[in-house]
Design a protein around this motif. Sequence first.
Motif, PDB file in Angstrom:
ATOM      1  N   ASP A  38      -3.085  -0.294   5.583  1.00 41.00           N
ATOM      2  CA  ASP A  38      -3.876  -1.374   4.981  1.00 41.00           C
ATOM      3  C   ASP A  38      -3.296  -2.774   5.234  1.00 41.00           C
ATOM      4  OD1 ASP A  38      -5.768   0.414   4.110  1.00 41.00           O
ATOM      5  OD2 ASP A  38      -5.126   0.420   2.021  1.00 41.00           O
ATOM      6  N   CYS A  73       0.870  -1.181   0.000  1.00 42.80           N
ATOM      7  CA  CYS A  73       0.000   0.000   0.000  1.00 42.80           C
ATOM      8  C   CYS A  73       0.900   1.222   0.000  1.00 42.80           C
ATOM      9  CB  CYS A  73      -0.889  -0.021   1.242  1.00 42.80           C
ATOM     10  SG  CYS A  73      -1.947   1.417   1.365  1.00 42.80           S
ATOM     11  N   LYS A 116       0.078   9.252   0.665  1.00 45.60           N
ATOM     12  CA  LYS A 116      -1.123   8.464   0.925  1.00 45.60           C
ATOM     13  C   LYS A 116      -2.334   9.334   1.247  1.00 45.60           C
ATOM     14  CE  LYS A 116      -1.352   4.816   0.686  1.00 45.60           C
ATOM     15  NZ  LYS A 116      -1.559   4.079  -0.585  1.00 45.60           N
ATOM     16  N   ARG A 153       3.502  -1.585  -7.610  1.00 42.96           N
ATOM     17  CA  ARG A 153       2.780  -0.445  -7.041  1.00 42.96           C
ATOM     18  C   ARG A 153       3.348  -0.075  -5.666  1.00 42.96           C
ATOM     19  NH1 ARG A 153      -2.448   0.247  -4.570  1.00 42.96           N
ATOM     20  NH2 ARG A 153      -1.097   1.237  -3.045  1.00 42.96           N
ATOM     21  N   GLN A 200      -5.385  -6.085   4.380  1.00 40.63           N
ATOM     22  CA  GLN A 200      -5.683  -6.533   3.020  1.00 40.63           C
ATOM     23  C   GLN A 200      -4.445  -6.945   2.225  1.00 40.63           C
ATOM     24  OE1 GLN A 200      -7.723  -2.890   2.110  1.00 40.63           O
ATOM     25  NE2 GLN A 200      -6.174  -2.183   0.675  1.00 40.63           N
ATOM     26  N   HIS A 206      -8.561  -3.045  -2.245  1.00 38.20           N
ATOM     27  CA  HIS A 206      -9.367  -1.984  -1.635  1.00 38.20           C
ATOM     28  C   HIS A 206     -10.857  -2.289  -1.735  1.00 38.20           C
ATOM     29  CE1 HIS A 206      -5.480   0.026  -2.022  1.00 38.20           C
ATOM     30  NE2 HIS A 206      -5.852   0.685  -0.943  1.00 38.20           N
ATOM     31  N   GLU A 224      -2.389  -5.432  -3.412  1.00 42.30           N
ATOM     32  CA  GLU A 224      -1.472  -5.034  -2.341  1.00 42.30           C
ATOM     33  C   GLU A 224      -0.813  -6.264  -1.718  1.00 42.30           C
ATOM     34  OE1 GLU A 224      -3.087  -0.630  -1.155  1.00 42.30           O
ATOM     35  OE2 GLU A 224      -3.432  -2.216   0.298  1.00 42.30           O
TER      36      GLU A 224
HETATM   37 MN    MN Z   1      -4.024   0.731   0.330  1.00 41.27          MN
END
Ligand code: MN
Length: 338
Positions: free
Chosen positions: A310, A102, A131, A126, A313, A273, A299
Motif C-alpha cells: 500500500d 500498512c 497481511k 498500527r 496511500q 484504505h 497508514e
Molecule cells: Mn494497507
Amino acid sequence: MIIVMNFKAPKEQITAVENKLVSMGVETNLSKGVARTIIGAVGDVTKIDTKLIEALPGVEQIIRILKPYKIVARESHEQNTIIDINGVLLGGSTVQVIAGPCSVETQEQMDLSAKAVADAGCRLMRGGAFKPRSSPYSFQGVGTEGLSMFHKAASKYNLPIVTELMDVRMLDTFIENDVDVIQIGTRNMQNFDLLKEVGRIHKPVILKRGMSATISEWLMSAEYIAAGGNHNIIFCERGIRSFETAYRNVLDITAIPVLKKETHLPVIVDPSHAGGKAWMVPALSMAAVAAGADGLLIETHPNPPEAWCDADQALSPGELKDLMVPLRGIANVIGRDL
Ligand code: MN
Ligand code: PEP
C-alpha cells in the motif's frame, strides 16, 4: 414480531399460524382489520426462525420489531462506551489517531515509524505482521517475527499496538506477544468462528466493515464478539465497494452518525484504505472527524515509495504531522480534543 396475513387467508390458515407461534413459546394477539388480519407475537421472539413462519400458507410478511443485535445496541446502553487501551481512552471526548505502516517490514522501518507516530502526537500505533492480500503471490507479511519487531519499536514510545488477526490459530501468539488491540479486517468481518474466538478474550477488537456489508450485518458481526463476553469493540469504517473506479473504495461518511445512533461503541474511520491515495487522506480524515468519528486509522511509512504494501496511500512522517493540525482544529470546533 408482527405477522401480516394475506387478505384472502381463510380462518384455518390464521389459526394454524397462531398455533405454530404458541408451540414456539410465544403468545399471540389477533387484530382483524377491514382488509388485513395481523397477528402480533408477544414474548421472547428472538429465537424464532422467521423462515418457519414465512413458509406457512397465507403468510404475506413478517416484521421484526426488535433489533437482531442487543448488547451492542444503544438501546441496551445509553451512554457512549469508552474503551481503555492501556490508559489511552477511545470513545470519549478525545479523538484518537492510530497511525503506522500498512505492514511490518524490518526493525529499522518499525523504529522509524514509531518515532514518526509519536512525534506527530498520535497515541496508538498500527501495523500488520500478517497481511490479507488479494493475490497469493503478493507479500503476505513477515509473520510472528513482525509482532516482536512491532512491540519493540512501539514500547519505546509507550504506544499500544494494533495489528490484524486473520487466523484463529494465531490468537495465542498474539496474546503471548502482548498485542494490545486485535484488528479484524474487512475480509474477515463475517468470519464468525474468528469473531467468536476474539469474543472469548478481553482485548479490544477493531472490527472493520466488510467491503460490501450493510450496517446491520456489521452490527450483527459485532454482536458475535459481544455475545462471547468481550464488549471492547471498536467499529472501523474503511470504505465500501461501488461502481466508481477513481478511488479504491467509497468512504461511507453516513455510516458514522448512523452507527453512533445505533450503538454505544466507538466508531473510527480508516481514510487510507478508503481513498487508496495519500493525497486523499487529509480530506477524508477531516470529514470523518467533522462527522463525529472517535478516531482515525491512518497508514504512514518512513519512506512511502519504498513501502512493501500500500505504498500509494501511505503518508510520510511530515504529512502525518501536518495533518494533525487541521484535525485538532476540527475536533475543537465540535467540542472535542485530539
Ligand atoms: Mn494497507
Ligand atoms: C489494513 O488495515 O491493513 C487492511 C488490510 O485493511 P482492510 O481490512 O480494511 O482492507
